[in-house]
Design a protein around this motif. Structure first.
Motif, PDB file in Angstrom:
ATOM      1  N   LEU A  50       0.829  -1.196   0.000  1.00 24.38           N
ATOM      2  CA  LEU A  50       0.000   0.000   0.000  1.00 24.38           C
ATOM      3  C   LEU A  50       0.867   1.249   0.000  1.00 24.38           C
ATOM      4  O   LEU A  50       1.903   1.305   0.659  1.00 24.38           O
ATOM      5  CB  LEU A  50      -0.895  -0.004   1.239  1.00 24.38           C
ATOM      6  N   PHE A 109       0.393   5.135   1.033  1.00 24.44           N
ATOM      7  CA  PHE A 109      -0.528   5.935   1.847  1.00 24.44           C
ATOM      8  C   PHE A 109      -0.325   7.432   1.650  1.00 24.44           C
ATOM      9  O   PHE A 109       0.772   7.893   1.337  1.00 24.44           O
ATOM     10  CB  PHE A 109      -0.290   5.651   3.337  1.00 24.44           C
ATOM     11  N   GLY A 110      -1.390   8.161   1.893  1.00 26.88           N
ATOM     12  CA  GLY A 110      -1.292   9.597   2.070  1.00 26.88           C
ATOM     13  C   GLY A 110      -0.846   9.909   3.482  1.00 26.88           C
ATOM     14  O   GLY A 110      -0.616   9.006   4.296  1.00 26.88           O
ATOM     15  N   GLN A 111      -0.731  11.179   3.801  1.00 28.18           N
ATOM     16  CA  GLN A 111      -0.136  11.568   5.083  1.00 28.18           C
ATOM     17  C   GLN A 111      -1.108  11.503   6.257  1.00 28.18           C
ATOM     18  O   GLN A 111      -0.720  11.706   7.403  1.00 28.18           O
ATOM     19  CB  GLN A 111       0.484  12.971   4.997  1.00 28.18           C
ATOM     20  N   TYR A 135       5.323  -1.581   7.902  1.00 25.79           N
ATOM     21  CA  TYR A 135       5.209  -0.180   7.476  1.00 25.79           C
ATOM     22  C   TYR A 135       5.659   0.691   8.648  1.00 25.79           C
ATOM     23  O   TYR A 135       5.686   0.243   9.797  1.00 25.79           O
ATOM     24  CB  TYR A 135       3.756   0.197   7.159  1.00 25.79           C
ATOM     25  N   ARG A 156       5.359   5.003  10.141  1.00 28.98           N
ATOM     26  CA  ARG A 156       4.930   6.379   9.989  1.00 28.98           C
ATOM     27  C   ARG A 156       5.865   7.241  10.831  1.00 28.98           C
ATOM     28  O   ARG A 156       5.931   7.095  12.049  1.00 28.98           O
ATOM     29  CB  ARG A 156       3.497   6.573  10.442  1.00 28.98           C
ATOM     30  N   LYS A 213       3.947  11.931   9.242  1.00 31.25           N
ATOM     31  CA  LYS A 213       3.881  11.951   7.779  1.00 31.25           C
ATOM     32  C   LYS A 213       3.152  10.720   7.269  1.00 31.25           C
ATOM     33  O   LYS A 213       2.453  10.053   8.026  1.00 31.25           O
ATOM     34  CB  LYS A 213       5.286  12.031   7.207  1.00 31.25           C
ATOM     35  N   GLU A 214       3.293  10.447   5.988  1.00 34.87           N
ATOM     36  CA  GLU A 214       2.577   9.305   5.433  1.00 34.87           C
ATOM     37  C   GLU A 214       3.157   7.998   5.953  1.00 34.87           C
ATOM     38  O   GLU A 214       4.315   7.919   6.351  1.00 34.87           O
ATOM     39  CB  GLU A 214       2.611   9.329   3.895  1.00 34.87           C
ATOM     40  N   ILE A 215       2.333   6.970   5.932  1.00 35.97           N
ATOM     41  CA  ILE A 215       2.775   5.635   6.303  1.00 35.97           C
ATOM     42  C   ILE A 215       3.517   5.060   5.103  1.00 35.97           C
ATOM     43  O   ILE A 215       2.993   5.055   3.988  1.00 35.97           O
ATOM     44  CB  ILE A 215       1.568   4.748   6.668  1.00 35.97           C
ATOM     45  N   PHE A 228       5.743   1.907   3.275  1.00 39.81           N
ATOM     46  CA  PHE A 228       6.029   0.483   3.182  1.00 39.81           C
ATOM     47  C   PHE A 228       7.497   0.221   3.464  1.00 39.81           C
ATOM     48  O   PHE A 228       8.377   0.956   2.988  1.00 39.81           O
ATOM     49  CB  PHE A 228       5.665   0.006   1.772  1.00 39.81           C
ATOM     50  N   PHE A 272       4.103  -0.222  11.957  1.00 45.54           N
ATOM     51  CA  PHE A 272       2.911  -1.043  11.816  1.00 45.54           C
ATOM     52  C   PHE A 272       3.264  -2.354  11.132  1.00 45.54           C
ATOM     53  O   PHE A 272       4.079  -2.401  10.216  1.00 45.54           O
ATOM     54  CB  PHE A 272       1.858  -0.341  10.956  1.00 45.54           C
TER      55      PHE A 272
END
Lengths: 112, 113
Positions: A100, A102-104, B35, B37, B41-43, B45, B91
């Motif tokens: 995936l 993702f956005g923030q 993952y 974060r 900010k964005e998560i 991979f 995560f």
């Protein structure tokens, strides 16, 4: 490469207000699109998804429509509740790939 | 049935120390993902296991990070030595196969001071 841009937060609304959280994406091919939600103290949960253009995902009163022409997947809810307070993440998975992007994230707070 | 479980939930370590994060996927899920974060900010991979094999590790930031999944069950992610920029929420997710829903754990909040 693939990317997701979503509306910056935080967003604060009153109960029963209309919600829109914008999400646009850049991807090659035909990605699948997702909205995930993280409630306080919990992990990420899949809220809804759409796998092809013009599909509408819906769950718990939330909806999002896969718009290929505008490369968007905006999240909407007609009447929010205090229990909807959470962080919302827009995401995509590229064709043939499970990982995936993702956005923030957008933190949503609903006041009674 | 238990969901994806991560240990610890929080960890505070000093720069230069070693930390090991653990993920127990849903029983029977061959696919396991990490993952993280960072700084709100964005998560992003990190990597993907299929059973005990690394299918995709393109997101691993550098060689201070080592992920293992011996026996194809639980996975560990070791950071050695930890740096300040490694702080964030890590995560783990698992799925039955590559085209089914991935279920996420609650995450491990790592703080490097």
């Amino acid at each position: 490469g693939n990317s997701v841009t979503q509306m910056e937060g935080p967003v604060t609304l009153s109960e029963e207000a209309f919600l829109t959280i914008n999400c646009t994406y850049t991807a090659t091919g035909y990605p699948s699109l997702f909205w995930y939600v993280q409630y306080p103290g919990e992990g990420l949960q899949l809220l809804l998804k759409a796998t092809k253009a013009d599909d509408k995902g819906s769950n718990k009163g939330f909806e999002a429509t896969y718009r290929k022409e505008t490369t968007s997947f905006h999240l909407e809810k007609g009447s929010v509740q205090v229990s909807d307070s959470a962080v919302y993440f827009c995401a995509l998975s590229g064709q043939g790939a499970q990982k995936l992007v993702f956005g923030q994230g957008t933190r949503l707070t609903i006041n009674p | 049935e238990a969901g994806v479980t991560q240990f610890p939930s929080h960890s505070v370590i000093e720069k230069g120390q070693t930390v090991t994060l653990r993920c127990d996927p849903i029983s029977g899920h061959d696919n396991l993902y990490w993952y993280r974060r960072v700084m709100g900010k964005e998560i992003k991979f990190l990597l993907h296991f299929v059973k005990e094999s690394k299918q995709d590790e393109s997101g691993m930031p550098n060689n201070r990070f080592l992920a293992e999944r011996t026996g194809g069950t639980y996975s560990t992610l070791k950071v050695q030595p930890a740096e300040l920029e490694d702080s964030g929420v890590y995560f783990c997710a698992s799925s039955l196969n590559t085209n089914t829903e991935a279920f996420f754990g609650q995450g491990t909040r790592l703080t490097v001071v």
